[in-house]
Design a protein around this motif. Structure first.
Motif, PDB file in Angstrom:
ATOM      1  N   VAL A 377       0.627  -1.215  -0.030  1.00  0.00           N
ATOM      2  CA  VAL A 377       0.029   0.105   0.043  1.00  0.00           C
ATOM      3  C   VAL A 377       0.884   1.116  -0.047  1.00  0.00           C
ATOM      4  O   VAL A 377       0.647   2.258  -0.782  1.00  0.00           O
ATOM      5  N   GLU A 378       1.796   1.309   0.721  1.00  0.00           N
ATOM      6  CA  GLU A 378       2.695   2.421   0.897  1.00  0.00           C
ATOM      7  C   GLU A 378       3.592   2.533  -0.576  1.00  0.00           C
ATOM      8  O   GLU A 378       3.542   3.857  -0.854  1.00  0.00           O
ATOM      9  N   LEU A 379       3.899   1.579  -1.218  1.00  0.00           N
ATOM     10  CA  LEU A 379       4.537   1.696  -2.252  1.00  0.00           C
ATOM     11  C   LEU A 379       3.443   2.187  -3.536  1.00  0.00           C
ATOM     12  O   LEU A 379       3.808   3.189  -4.294  1.00  0.00           O
ATOM     13  N   VAL A 380       2.189   1.764  -3.359  1.00  0.00           N
ATOM     14  CA  VAL A 380       1.126   2.388  -4.356  1.00  0.00           C
ATOM     15  C   VAL A 380       1.103   3.949  -4.052  1.00  0.00           C
ATOM     16  O   VAL A 380       1.004   4.784  -4.990  1.00  0.00           O
ATOM     17  N   MET A 381       1.063   4.290  -2.860  1.00  0.00           N
ATOM     18  CA  MET A 381       1.070   5.637  -2.565  1.00  0.00           C
ATOM     19  C   MET A 381       2.176   6.559  -2.970  1.00  0.00           C
ATOM     20  O   MET A 381       2.107   7.707  -3.744  1.00  0.00           O
ATOM     21  N   ALA A 382       3.461   5.810  -3.012  1.00  0.00           N
ATOM     22  CA  ALA A 382       4.558   6.514  -3.621  1.00  0.00           C
ATOM     23  C   ALA A 382       4.394   6.891  -5.200  1.00  0.00           C
ATOM     24  O   ALA A 382       4.691   7.870  -5.483  1.00  0.00           O
ATOM     25  N   ALA A 383       3.985   5.737  -5.613  1.00  0.00           N
ATOM     26  CA  ALA A 383       3.712   5.852  -7.094  1.00  0.00           C
ATOM     27  C   ALA A 383       2.637   6.667  -7.503  1.00  0.00           C
ATOM     28  O   ALA A 383       2.915   7.567  -8.578  1.00  0.00           O
ATOM     29  N   VAL A 384       1.686   6.886  -6.818  1.00  0.00           N
ATOM     30  CA  VAL A 384       0.652   7.783  -6.955  1.00  0.00           C
ATOM     31  C   VAL A 384       1.280   9.300  -6.781  1.00  0.00           C
ATOM     32  O   VAL A 384       0.931  10.250  -7.707  1.00  0.00           O
ATOM     33  N   LEU A 385       2.036   9.465  -5.612  1.00  0.00           N
ATOM     34  CA  LEU A 385       2.712  10.626  -5.536  1.00  0.00           C
ATOM     35  C   LEU A 385       3.615  11.356  -6.850  1.00  0.00           C
ATOM     36  O   LEU A 385       3.558  12.302  -7.068  1.00  0.00           O
ATOM     37  N   VAL A 386       4.207  10.237  -7.376  1.00  0.00           N
ATOM     38  CA  VAL A 386       5.023  10.456  -8.726  1.00  0.00           C
ATOM     39  C   VAL A 386       4.155  10.964  -9.878  1.00  0.00           C
ATOM     40  O   VAL A 386       4.335  11.779 -10.673  1.00  0.00           O
ATOM     41  N   LEU A 387       2.987  10.073  -9.795  1.00  0.00           N
ATOM     42  CA  LEU A 387       2.104  10.492 -11.176  1.00  0.00           C
ATOM     43  C   LEU A 387       1.571  11.829 -10.782  1.00  0.00           C
ATOM     44  O   LEU A 387       1.427  12.604 -11.881  1.00  0.00           O
ATOM     45  N   VAL A 388       1.161  12.350  -9.698  1.00  0.00           N
ATOM     46  CA  VAL A 388       0.743  13.674  -9.352  1.00  0.00           C
ATOM     47  C   VAL A 388       1.668  14.668  -9.675  1.00  0.00           C
ATOM     48  O   VAL A 388       1.571  15.750 -10.405  1.00  0.00           O
ATOM     49  N   LEU A 389       3.224  14.402  -9.549  1.00  0.00           N
ATOM     50  CA  LEU A 389       4.062  15.281  -9.807  1.00  0.00           C
ATOM     51  C   LEU A 389       4.287  15.436 -11.408  1.00  0.00           C
ATOM     52  O   LEU A 389       4.318  16.603 -12.036  1.00  0.00           O
ATOM     53  N   VAL A 390       3.818  14.470 -12.032  1.00  0.00           N
ATOM     54  CA  VAL A 390       3.974  14.504 -13.538  1.00  0.00           C
ATOM     55  C   VAL A 390       2.788  15.101 -14.032  1.00  0.00           C
ATOM     56  O   VAL A 390       3.045  15.956 -14.964  1.00  0.00           O
ATOM     57  N   ALA A 391       1.650  14.904 -13.615  1.00  0.00           N
ATOM     58  CA  ALA A 391       0.307  15.703 -13.814  1.00  0.00           C
ATOM     59  C   ALA A 391       0.461  17.338 -13.766  1.00  0.00           C
ATOM     60  O   ALA A 391       0.134  18.026 -14.288  1.00  0.00           O
ATOM     61  N   GLY A 392       1.422  17.625 -12.670  1.00  0.00           N
ATOM     62  CA  GLY A 392       1.480  18.947 -12.345  1.00  0.00           C
ATOM     63  C   GLY A 392       2.298  19.688 -13.052  1.00  0.00           C
ATOM     64  O   GLY A 392       2.396  20.787 -13.222  1.00  0.00           O
ATOM     65  N   VAL A 393       3.205  18.817 -13.782  1.00  0.00           N
ATOM     66  CA  VAL A 393       3.954  19.755 -14.702  1.00  0.00           C
ATOM     67  C   VAL A 393       3.211  20.524 -15.867  1.00  0.00           C
ATOM     68  O   VAL A 393       3.637  21.865 -16.088  1.00  0.00           O
ATOM     69  N   ARG A 394       2.243  20.136 -16.549  1.00  0.00           N
ATOM     70  CA  ARG A 394       1.564  20.574 -17.546  1.00  0.00           C
ATOM     71  C   ARG A 394       0.227  21.121 -16.954  1.00  0.00           C
ATOM     72  O   ARG A 394      -0.620  21.506 -17.501  1.00  0.00           O
ATOM     73  N   TRP A 395      -0.061  20.701 -15.467  1.00  0.00           N
ATOM     74  CA  TRP A 395      -1.280  21.134 -14.843  1.00  0.00           C
ATOM     75  C   TRP A 395      -2.515  20.554 -15.418  1.00  0.00           C
ATOM     76  O   TRP A 395      -3.687  21.057 -15.628  1.00  0.00           O
ATOM     77  N   ARG A 396      -2.606  19.261 -15.882  1.00  0.00           N
ATOM     78  CA  ARG A 396      -3.473  18.388 -16.640  1.00  0.00           C
ATOM     79  C   ARG A 396      -3.542  17.041 -16.000  1.00  0.00           C
ATOM     80  O   ARG A 396      -2.364  16.545 -16.092  1.00  0.00           O
ATOM     81  N   ALA A 397      -4.624  16.718 -15.417  1.00  0.00           N
ATOM     82  CA  ALA A 397      -4.668  15.524 -14.653  1.00  0.00           C
ATOM     83  C   ALA A 397      -5.883  14.582 -15.189  1.00  0.00           C
ATOM     84  O   ALA A 397      -6.156  13.773 -14.385  1.00  0.00           O
ATOM     85  N   GLY A 398      -6.307  14.794 -16.382  1.00  0.00           N
ATOM     86  CA  GLY A 398      -7.453  13.988 -16.967  1.00  0.00           C
ATOM     87  C   GLY A 398      -7.288  12.716 -17.048  1.00  0.00           C
ATOM     88  O   GLY A 398      -7.959  11.892 -16.828  1.00  0.00           O
ATOM     89  N   TRP A 399      -5.879  12.227 -17.271  1.00  0.00           N
ATOM     90  CA  TRP A 399      -5.350  10.979 -17.388  1.00  0.00           C
ATOM     91  C   TRP A 399      -5.137  10.467 -15.964  1.00  0.00           C
ATOM     92  O   TRP A 399      -5.121   8.987 -15.902  1.00  0.00           O
TER      93      TRP A 399
END
Length: 505
Positions: A377-399
């Motif tokens: 579960v902790e590793l999944v949350m870490a992966a989600v944080l990385v995805l959030v960082l990627v989404a924040g680069v272009r400020w688009r999170a539809g995916w």
């Protein structure tokens, strides 16, 4: 266009809404989308859909009742998509097809692992991933409403099947009536005379399929349920619910100073905590003893649950912060990205600290199923944080919501592939002299997946831990399971004298 075809562009639009009216869909209340969902989609099931659902139902009644979970469940997990798959292909959505494939793979774990807790988690994840794929869920609410989609789709598909059956009867009333009567009379005659002949001669009975009448009601119920699930998947694929369109309205952006103060304060607090953890990590055992007066075991045990809660709350804070962040100018968007990005990076440091604490805890107290699960579960949350960082680069999170669902599905598959019960045996048996006394009863209570790891141990541990173990091999292909088959072969190869070895206290 055929009734089993779907627009390549995506989900079916809400009936009665087009143009400007369709753009108002996000503001609909929950009751309105539900009503539109109920009225959407084709009215009548085509004959090939009826035949496919009947075949899947028959297969389900045969392989799922009276058999241990195994290959039969994996085959059914694939067969359930028989009617919905062509529609998914016509959508030309790679993401939906990948999510559907993950759902099938998760259910196939039942044919590989014997541990009930692993297969249960994978089955739940398979159901959620399947709902996301068939409904083309793209938003967080749509993902969360997976169980609602299943229930609504099941209720909506039954009238669809009924109208299809009536349409066949009305269109070919004479031919259908003759066929039904002929098949019914044939089945009755074969059952009656076959039963009498079988009871009169055991040799003749040995050549007939063995059918237990006591299991017939269960087979009928399970078969009907599998047919209904197949129809539900097919109809949901044709006319997905409009959950993804029901997004929250655009929030009023906060003022820069109003938004920035709490975010920067939280950034500073999280980074300060991470720096302290880095000091503890570099200083090692002596640093912990001198600074906090704790042993490494006590240090690991204190605070792991709190750190998991911090990680989850950070994701919630980032979601709320992104919603209210000032974004009128490029400078506002840059500040928002920086503030929330620092928070995500700090949260990754918290995840690393939590994992390090769990590592110390496992070294001190041993590895268990629960501890393995919380690490996943902790590793999944870490992966989600990385995805959030990627989404924040272009400020688009539809995916992002769909990607999170896929990450969770992959994590469950990874947990199954590492064979947790075998890893528990290997870790606990390799513990050093400072480890706590070995919990023999816990190791003996693991699933058949642990048998190969136990058999590889030195004597007398291998014999004493396997003493009393017995695994029945599969009686038919539907029961075949890799974990049980390997365990049965290893246990059968052991000498009979090994069963008398008892583990020393």
């Amino acid at each position: 266009m055929s009734e089993l075809s779907a627009p390549a562009s995506g989900p079916t639009p809400i009936p009665g809404m087009s143009g400007a009216a369709s753009s108002a869909a996000p503001s609909l209340a929950l009751a309105a989308p539900m009503r539109a969902f109920w009225e959407a989609g084709p009215r009548t099931a085509p004959p090939r859909a009826l035949v496919a659902c009947a075949i899947v139902g028959l297969l389900g009644g045969i392989v799922l009742v009276g058999n241990r979970p195994g290959l039969g469940v994996a085959v059914m997990g694939l067969a359930l998509w028989a009617v919905a798959l062509p529609t998914l292909v016509q959508r030309r959505s790679v993401a939906d097809l990948v999510t559907a494939a993950l759902s099938v793979a998760l259910l196939a774990v039942v044919a590989v692992r014997d541990a009930g807790w692993v297969t249960g988690l994978c089955a739940v994840a398979a159901g959620w991933a399947g709902a996301a794929a068939v409904t083309s869920a793209r938003s967080a609410p749509a993902m969360a409403l997976g169980p609602v989609s299943w229930a609504a789709g099941l209720a909506r598909s039954l009238p669809w099947l009924g109208r299809g059956a009536r349409a066949i009867g009305e269109g070919r009333r004479g031919q259908l009536g003759v066929a039904v009567r002929s098949i019914g009379v044939t089945v009755v005659l074969l059952l009656v005379f076959g039963g009498l002949f079988a009871s009169a001669d055991r040799v003749f009975a040995s050549y007939l399929p063995q059918v237990e009448l006591s299991s017939l009601p269960a087979r009928l119920v399970v078969g009907a349920l599998m047919a209904a699930v197949t129809a539900s998947l097919a109809h949901l694929a044709l006319a997905p619910p409009p959950w993804s369109a029901a997004v929250l309205p655009q929030a009023r952006a906060a003022r820069r100073g109003e938004w920035l103060l709490p975010v920067l304060a939280l950034d500073a607090l999280v980074l300060s905590f991470v720096l302290v953890q880095v000091g503890a990590l570099l200083g090692g055992h002596r640093h912990v003893l001198e600074t906090a007066g704790l042993t490494y075991a006590e240090y690991a045990r204190e605070g792991f649950a709190q750190l998991m809660a911090v990680t989850a709350l950070t994701l919630a804070v980032v979601a709320v912060g992104a919603r209210w962040a000032p974004r009128e100018t490029a400078r506002d968007r840059l500040i928002a990205r920086a503030g929330l990005g620092v928070l995500c990076v700090g949260a990754l440091g918290v995840v690393a600290s939590a994992l390090r604490r769990m590592d110390l805890y496992v070294d001190a107290f041993g590895l268990t199923r629960l501890r393995l699960f919380v690490v996943a579960v902790e590793l999944v949350m870490a992966a989600v944080l990385v995805l959030v960082l990627v989404a924040g680069v272009r400020w688009r999170a539809g995916w992002l919501p769909r990607a999170v669902a896929q990450v969770a599905a992959v994590a469950m598959l990874g947990l199954a592939l590492v064979n947790p019960d075998a890893q528990i045996v290997r870790h606990n048996m390799a513990a050093g002299p400072e480890a706590p006394p070995l919990d023999v009863a816990y190791l003996q209570g693991l699933s058949a997946d642990a048998v190969p790891a136990i058999a590889a141990l030195d004597e007398p541990w291998a014999s004493c831990l396997l003493s009393g173990w017995h695994v029945n091999p599969a009686q038919n292909p539907a029961e075949w399971n890799l974990g049980r088959e390997r365990a049965a072969l290893l246990l059968d190869a052991r000498p009979a004298s090994a069963d008398s070895v008892v583990c020393a206290p």
